[in-house]
Design a protein around this motif. Structure first.
Motif, short mmCIF file in Angstrom:
data_model
loop_
_atom_site.label_atom_id
_atom_site.label_comp_id
_atom_site.label_asym_id
_atom_site.label_seq_id
_atom_site.Cartn_x
_atom_site.Cartn_y
_atom_site.Cartn_z
N GLY A 277 0.67 -1.06 -0.09
CA GLY A 277 0.23 0.22 0.13
C GLY A 277 0.86 1.53 -0.01
O GLY A 277 0.38 2.40 0.02
N LYS A 278 2.46 1.10 -0.25
CA LYS A 278 3.11 2.16 0.57
C LYS A 278 3.61 2.86 -1.15
O LYS A 278 3.08 1.47 -2.39
N ASP A 279 3.82 4.31 -1.44
CA ASP A 279 4.64 3.56 -3.18
C ASP A 279 6.31 3.31 -2.63
O ASP A 279 6.62 4.11 -2.10
N VAL A 280 6.82 2.94 -3.32
CA VAL A 280 7.89 1.72 -3.12
C VAL A 280 9.26 2.38 -4.41
O VAL A 280 8.49 1.68 -5.98
N TYR A 281 10.18 2.76 -4.34
CA TYR A 281 10.82 3.78 -5.18
C TYR A 281 11.83 2.53 -5.36
O TYR A 281 12.55 2.74 -3.72
N ILE A 282 12.62 1.79 -6.01
CA ILE A 282 13.54 0.89 -5.99
C ILE A 282 15.50 1.94 -7.08
O ILE A 282 15.10 1.92 -8.02
N MET A 283 16.39 1.92 -6.25
CA MET A 283 17.20 2.55 -6.40
C MET A 283 19.03 1.87 -6.58
O MET A 283 19.00 2.07 -5.04
N VAL A 284 19.39 1.41 -6.79
CA VAL A 284 20.47 -0.07 -6.98
C VAL A 284 21.00 0.71 -7.68
O VAL A 284 20.84 1.41 -8.89
N ASP A 285 22.54 -0.16 -7.92
CA ASP A 285 23.49 0.80 -7.63
C ASP A 285 23.50 -0.16 -9.97
O ASP A 285 23.03 -0.94 -10.38
N ALA A 286 24.24 0.74 -10.89
CA ALA A 286 24.35 -0.32 -11.63
C ALA A 286 25.11 -0.70 -12.34
O ALA A 286 26.67 -0.74 -12.77
N ASP A 287 25.47 -1.83 -11.38
CA ASP A 287 26.48 -3.36 -11.76
C ASP A 287 25.78 -4.44 -11.58
O ASP A 287 24.31 -4.91 -11.35
N PRO A 288 26.67 -5.76 -11.52
CA PRO A 288 25.65 -7.06 -11.59
C PRO A 288 24.92 -7.40 -10.41
O PRO A 288 24.01 -7.78 -10.59
N ALA A 289 25.27 -6.74 -8.86
CA ALA A 289 24.97 -7.24 -7.94
C ALA A 289 23.62 -6.34 -7.41
O ALA A 289 22.55 -7.00 -7.51
N GLU B 203 22.00 -5.07 -10.02
CA GLU B 203 20.64 -5.38 -11.29
C GLU B 203 20.52 -7.27 -11.15
O GLU B 203 18.79 -7.19 -11.70
N LYS B 204 20.72 -7.67 -10.16
CA LYS B 204 20.26 -9.17 -9.71
C LYS B 204 19.23 -8.68 -8.36
O LYS B 204 18.01 -9.35 -8.71
N LEU B 205 20.03 -7.89 -8.16
CA LEU B 205 18.34 -6.79 -7.17
C LEU B 205 17.51 -6.39 -7.72
O LEU B 205 15.93 -6.69 -6.70
N ARG B 206 17.74 -5.73 -9.10
CA ARG B 206 16.51 -4.83 -9.06
C ARG B 206 15.42 -6.19 -9.66
O ARG B 206 14.47 -5.84 -9.86
N LYS B 207 16.42 -7.00 -10.38
CA LYS B 207 15.46 -8.49 -11.32
C LYS B 207 14.86 -9.32 -10.34
O LYS B 207 13.65 -9.21 -10.30
N LEU B 208 15.11 -9.56 -8.96
CA LEU B 208 14.27 -10.03 -8.33
C LEU B 208 13.04 -8.93 -7.67
O LEU B 208 12.10 -9.26 -7.42
N PHE B 209 13.77 -8.11 -7.56
CA PHE B 209 12.35 -7.01 -6.79
C PHE B 209 11.22 -6.79 -8.06
O PHE B 209 9.89 -6.67 -8.17
N ILE B 210 11.15 -6.13 -9.73
CA ILE B 210 10.52 -6.72 -11.20
C ILE B 210 9.68 -7.69 -10.43
O ILE B 210 8.68 -8.00 -10.91
N ALA C 184 6.29 -1.68 -7.59
CA ALA C 184 7.67 -0.76 -7.13
C ALA C 184 7.80 -0.29 -8.52
O ALA C 184 7.76 -0.80 -9.77
N GLU C 185 8.12 1.43 -8.46
CA GLU C 185 8.61 2.08 -9.45
C GLU C 185 10.54 2.16 -9.88
O GLU C 185 11.02 2.49 -8.02
N HIS C 186 10.72 1.63 -10.42
CA HIS C 186 12.04 1.56 -10.63
C HIS C 186 13.09 2.68 -11.21
O HIS C 186 12.84 3.58 -11.72
N LEU C 187 13.96 3.76 -10.04
CA LEU C 187 14.96 4.42 -11.06
C LEU C 187 16.29 4.19 -11.01
O LEU C 187 16.68 3.43 -10.29
N TYR C 188 16.67 4.15 -12.40
CA TYR C 188 17.64 4.32 -13.01
C TYR C 188 19.20 5.17 -12.46
O TYR C 188 18.70 6.20 -13.11
#
Length: 114
Positions: A51-63, A65-72, A78-82
């Motif tokens: 129920g919250k607005d969630v934003y994912i802001m992770v590093d642009a490296d393999p780790a 990206e792996k985390l981002r894929k998991l969240f996707i 969640a909204e992804h910030l690149y």
């Protein structure tokens, strides 16, 4: 649950958290995954974030990206910030760059970073 904490930004580390914290002007909860996150921990987190607005802001490296894929996969709402790939990490990105990304997601930032 505090009503004003309706937005949450998920970052990888405490350095990322400190960097983002200095830029944002509104009360936003910033959570650190400390790199990797287990599925059970992620499930707990998703329940907490419902129920919250969630934003994912992770590093642009393999780790990151792996985390981002998991969240996707596990939390598609969640909204992804690149960040720009040339900066590789949130912590090493210029504050103006991060401020423009946050502004683009309708997150209020301090004027001096624009």
């Amino acid at each position: 649950m505090e009503a004003y904490m309706e937005k949450v930004i998920i970052v990888e580390g405490t350095t990322d958290k400190r960097k983002v914290q200095q830029i944002i002007k509104e009360p936003i909860q910033i959570l650190c995954t400390n790199g990797t996150i287990s599925l059970s921990k992620l499930d707990e987190l998703i329940e907490e974030l419902y129920g919250k607005d969630v934003y994912i802001m992770v590093d642009a490296d393999p780790a990151g990206e792996k985390l981002r894929k998991l969240f996707i996969q596990e939390f598609p709402e969640a909204e992804h910030l690149y960040i720009d790939k040339s900066y590789k990490q949130v912590a090493s990105s210029p504050v103006q760059h991060l401020a423009s990304i946050l502004l683009g997601a309708n997150i209020d930032v301090h004027a001096e970073f624009i």
